[in-house]
Design an enzyme around this catalytic site. Structure first.
Site, PDB file in Angstrom:
ATOM      1  N   SER A 203      27.729 -40.033 -51.297  1.00 46.09           N
ATOM      2  CA  SER A 203      28.399 -39.752 -50.032  1.00 46.09           C
ATOM      3  C   SER A 203      27.434 -40.092 -48.880  1.00 46.09           C
ATOM      4  O   SER A 203      26.869 -41.188 -48.875  1.00 46.09           O
ATOM      5  CB  SER A 203      28.851 -38.286 -50.010  1.00 46.09           C
ATOM      6  OG  SER A 203      29.717 -38.041 -48.950  1.00 46.09           O
ATOM      7  N   ASP A 416      39.076 -42.233 -54.597  1.00 46.28           N
ATOM      8  CA  ASP A 416      38.365 -41.736 -53.413  1.00 46.28           C
ATOM      9  C   ASP A 416      39.065 -42.252 -52.157  1.00 46.28           C
ATOM     10  O   ASP A 416      39.158 -43.459 -51.944  1.00 46.28           O
ATOM     11  CB  ASP A 416      36.908 -42.222 -53.456  1.00 46.28           C
ATOM     12  CG  ASP A 416      36.014 -41.564 -52.410  1.00 46.28           C
ATOM     13  OD1 ASP A 416      36.522 -41.141 -51.354  1.00 46.28           O
ATOM     14  OD2 ASP A 416      34.802 -41.491 -52.655  1.00 46.28           O
ATOM     15  N   HIS A 450      36.709 -38.266 -54.024  1.00 48.70           N
ATOM     16  CA  HIS A 450      35.337 -38.327 -53.529  1.00 48.70           C
ATOM     17  C   HIS A 450      34.426 -37.342 -54.269  1.00 48.70           C
ATOM     18  O   HIS A 450      33.240 -37.610 -54.451  1.00 48.70           O
ATOM     19  CB  HIS A 450      35.337 -38.036 -52.025  1.00 48.70           C
ATOM     20  CG  HIS A 450      34.010 -38.247 -51.374  1.00 48.70           C
ATOM     21  ND1 HIS A 450      33.379 -39.470 -51.398  1.00 48.70           N
ATOM     22  CD2 HIS A 450      33.180 -37.397 -50.715  1.00 48.70           C
ATOM     23  CE1 HIS A 450      32.212 -39.364 -50.755  1.00 48.70           C
ATOM     24  NE2 HIS A 450      32.070 -38.121 -50.348  1.00 48.70           N
TER      25      HIS A 450
END
Lengths: 469, 469
Positions: A203, A416, A450
């Protein structure tokens, strides 16, 4: 099995002419009263706020590196006069200090990536770090920091500005991802670590991981970029903008100066609800919650009618509500605003990097006109440019030219919605175009979106283990 | 060309020790002052609010159908005692009244789908309705209503409750999509229209379009469902929940009782920002805005440094900010809450429909155990069940059995993140499994996402024209 709305037409409630009540709205007022009461109980003074939990970290559980020397900043002429970086480590530093993995966090994580003797609580990557685990502490010395701008021991908006003796609040300077990484390298200097075995992150941590190798190609042996990007997309900016907007609209935010009063707990809850939507995926919620509704209250007649409520009723709603409630006092609102803004600003296309005027500027790989030098960006026969590339891909390849020699693992997840799989392929294609022949790319299926990097030890962990060995 | 952040390191601003200002937050306070001032200027009384624009519709531009007869409601034993439906028409009703197209709107649209003599302003589907257009008024008589629960002339939470003389506010009953359609059929009864040539709708209107054919299969000749669904997904519930949450957290919302004061304009702006994210797509924003930033203010030194702002700075942010600002006083907050909740509750799987106890219940196509009767749900050889279907598909096929004989156009858009293409295929597959051999399905590419139905006259309009002719 689905729990369905029931209406037995022979019985049930008439809609009332009295004023309806909304428990989900009352929850904000209840929290406000509790926090106001805490605030009034504390000793008056410049820092006499109610001290939500994030303001009471456990300094015994991490180490503070204090830099008395100023840190140059990307977007400001004035450096940060001094700063702290909180960090934790796992494993043993080798005598030659060549086994270091620098682990970068996502937006709101602390340095507590895994349990330690000082803090036995599970960390956010507990299953990924330890003896025999993907970040194998039998071989590696793992360092994780709280990011600059954060609120878990490192200097951020909630810290005291030494020049005023007050909290920085929104007088804190806007940060870049590069600023965060630069602060980490100060820590590495302090520890005598000249070269990282690997820079690893997911991330926002993946942005930092790439930025580290860009700032110091000679000091980063390998790069791991999981569910990240080298150029924040407008749709991810939009999602973070929506979160900042609801937070800044909370009257308690008070232009960022809430440290002596009640923090913007309602705005934080609403922001986290929005964020949570971007962390998982529709298919996961369909499998996990479907259209199930919350259980009826204990005192409800199970055979009575069920009139839908405007407050959370479906399990997906109670889930989001719960996630927001859990988070709203755990993290500093200004840290959220500053760090999410740093993510928005991250863009490794060459013109953007050039505009930043970074002192470490790694533009050797491009000529004076900003064109890529042939040796680093010529397309090898094995890596033709992709079909139908985004318009910015050549500029991104130019920007990533300093990573042309760095073995890089890119891992993306098809479900995601925040850092899309197209963005993962973009990083891979840009590195290929920059001449990097040592890019490993995995694209995972599954429904975890995610958050896959937090959950999928087998696939994410396996990819990391293989790449690092 | 990208507009990049610039920082000339030889000049620029030091970060200030004075209190920073946030124009985007001040905008809320400015709006509040203006609305408070308007409120205090008005004559005191039970309805003496500042009357935002939505409260001042132009009654001369639409017709009101007033039903003095009660409307049964799905989720309440008490019916709505009486109600109004605002509507507009285009074209000429044939003598046999067999050329009627009932057009259903999305969440926040009025009956003004196209310009009329009474209201020459462009409507929300201006290019789709008229002589020679997809809804060809040379052939068809098009009726569009403001939805029950809305605020543009039809009865909704902002209407006066005849039993109290005050606004309903949140004493208004929770509505279902079926309630909305039932009110429309009262209008058709009033107009003497026994059978629709077609029921046409996009987004929420597509739900209504399907619901109309379910309630009255014999009165609906054809169905058009564009970018809709027959079962709201948890991810779309999540997005609407986030909007309702920020709206209901606005102190001005006041549990829905704001009509005599200042409406929750800030919550509405924040909610619309979130909604806008779901209406388009990441690829569109990348093509349209990329990472461009807003122009510098007129008095700014164009060669000076550009320090990023926490208020909208990227064009994608100013776009969302603008969309929220434009909308926040144009629509009634309670209408948004009630109608978005009705969308969440929409679920045409058989168990869900059975639990509603609808008086028109169309369960003839299923036997007493809820199993589909063979004639309507046997899989024809040309329509095998899809591979890897969602678990609820058989239940949806059973629920949609009443539409087994209705020619149906389903149209979806691959870039739609709110009503995903998987949901479009689900409607198609369920209709196929229900035995419907007259399903036409188009799946569009392009980057316009959910808003495609408003924008793509050539492809959406062409599909409708072909299907209706």
């Amino acid at each position: 099995m689905l729990r369905l709305p029931r209406l037995v037409r022979s019985r049930g409630l008439r809609y009332s002419s009295s004023i309806p009540r909304f428990p989900c709205v009352e929850a904000h007022a209840t929290r406000e009263s509790r926090l106001t009461s805490l605030a009034s109980d504390s000793i008056p003074g410049p820092s006499s706020g109610p001290e939500p939990p994030y303001a009471r970290p456990n300094p015994a559980s991490y180490t503070i590196f204090h830099s008395p020397n100023p840190l140059p900043l990307t977007y400001h002429l004035s450096p940060l006069p001094s700063f702290d970086i909180a960090y934790e480590t796992w494993g043993t530093l080798s005598p030659s200090k060549d086994n270091v993995i620098l682990l970068h966090t996502g937006l709101s994580a602390s340095s507590h990536a895994a349990s330690t003797a000082a803090n036995p609580a599970d960390g956010w990557w507990e299953k990924f770090i330890g003896p025999g685990k993907p970040l194998d502490t039998n071989n590696f010395f793992v360092i994780c920091t709280n990011v600059l701008g954060g609120c878990y021991g490192s200097t951020g908006p909630s810290s005291t500005d030494p020049s005023t003796g007050s909290h920085y609040a929104t007088r804190f300077p806007i940060l870049s991802i590069f600023d965060m990484v630069r602060a980490q390298f100060r820590l590495l200097d302090h520890l005598g670590v000249q070269k990282l075995y690997a820079s690893v992150g997911s991330s926002m941590g993946a942005m930092q991981s790439l930025a580290a190798a860009w700032l110091h190609p000679e000091r980063v042996g390998k790069v791991v970029s999981i569910s990240g990007t080298a150029r924040s997309s407008p749709s991810s900016v939009a999602m973070r903008f929506a979160q900042r907007s609801v937070l800044m609209a909370d009257p308690n935010w008070n232009n960022g100066f809430y440290y002596d009063g009640v923090p913007p707990h309602t705005g934080m809850k609403l922001a986290r609800q929005i964020a949570t939507i971007t962390y998982r995926s529709g298919p996961e919620w369909d499998a996990r919650f479907g259209r199930q509704m919350r259980p009826l209250p204990a005192d409800a007649d199970p055979n009575g009618p069920r009139v839908p409520a405007l407050c959370p009723d479906f399990l997906i709603e109670t889930y989001l509500d719960h996630q927001g409630e859990q988070f709203c006092l755990k993290y500093d609102a200004n840290s959220l605003i500053y760090i999410s803004k740093a993510m928005d600003l991250f863009d490794m296309t060459l013109p953007s990097l050039q505009a930043l005027g970074l002192p470490e500027a790694q533009f050797d790989a491009v000529d004076a006109d900003g064109r890529a030098r042939p040796h680093s960006t010529s397309h090898s026969k094995s890596h033709p440019p992709p079909t139908n590339p985004p318009a910015h891909l050549p500029a991104l390849a130019q920007g990533l030219a300093p990573l042309a020699q760095t073995p890089t693992l890119v891992l993306g997840v098809q479900s995601d919605i925040l850092f899309t799989v197209e963005q993962q392929r973009e990083v891979v294609n840009a590195l290929h175009m920059a001449g990097n022949d040592r890019v490993v790319y995995y694209e995972l299926g599954g429904v975890w979106g995610h958050d896959t990097f937090l959950l999928d030890v087998m696939n994410v962990g396996g990819a990391i283990r293989g790449f690092l060995s």
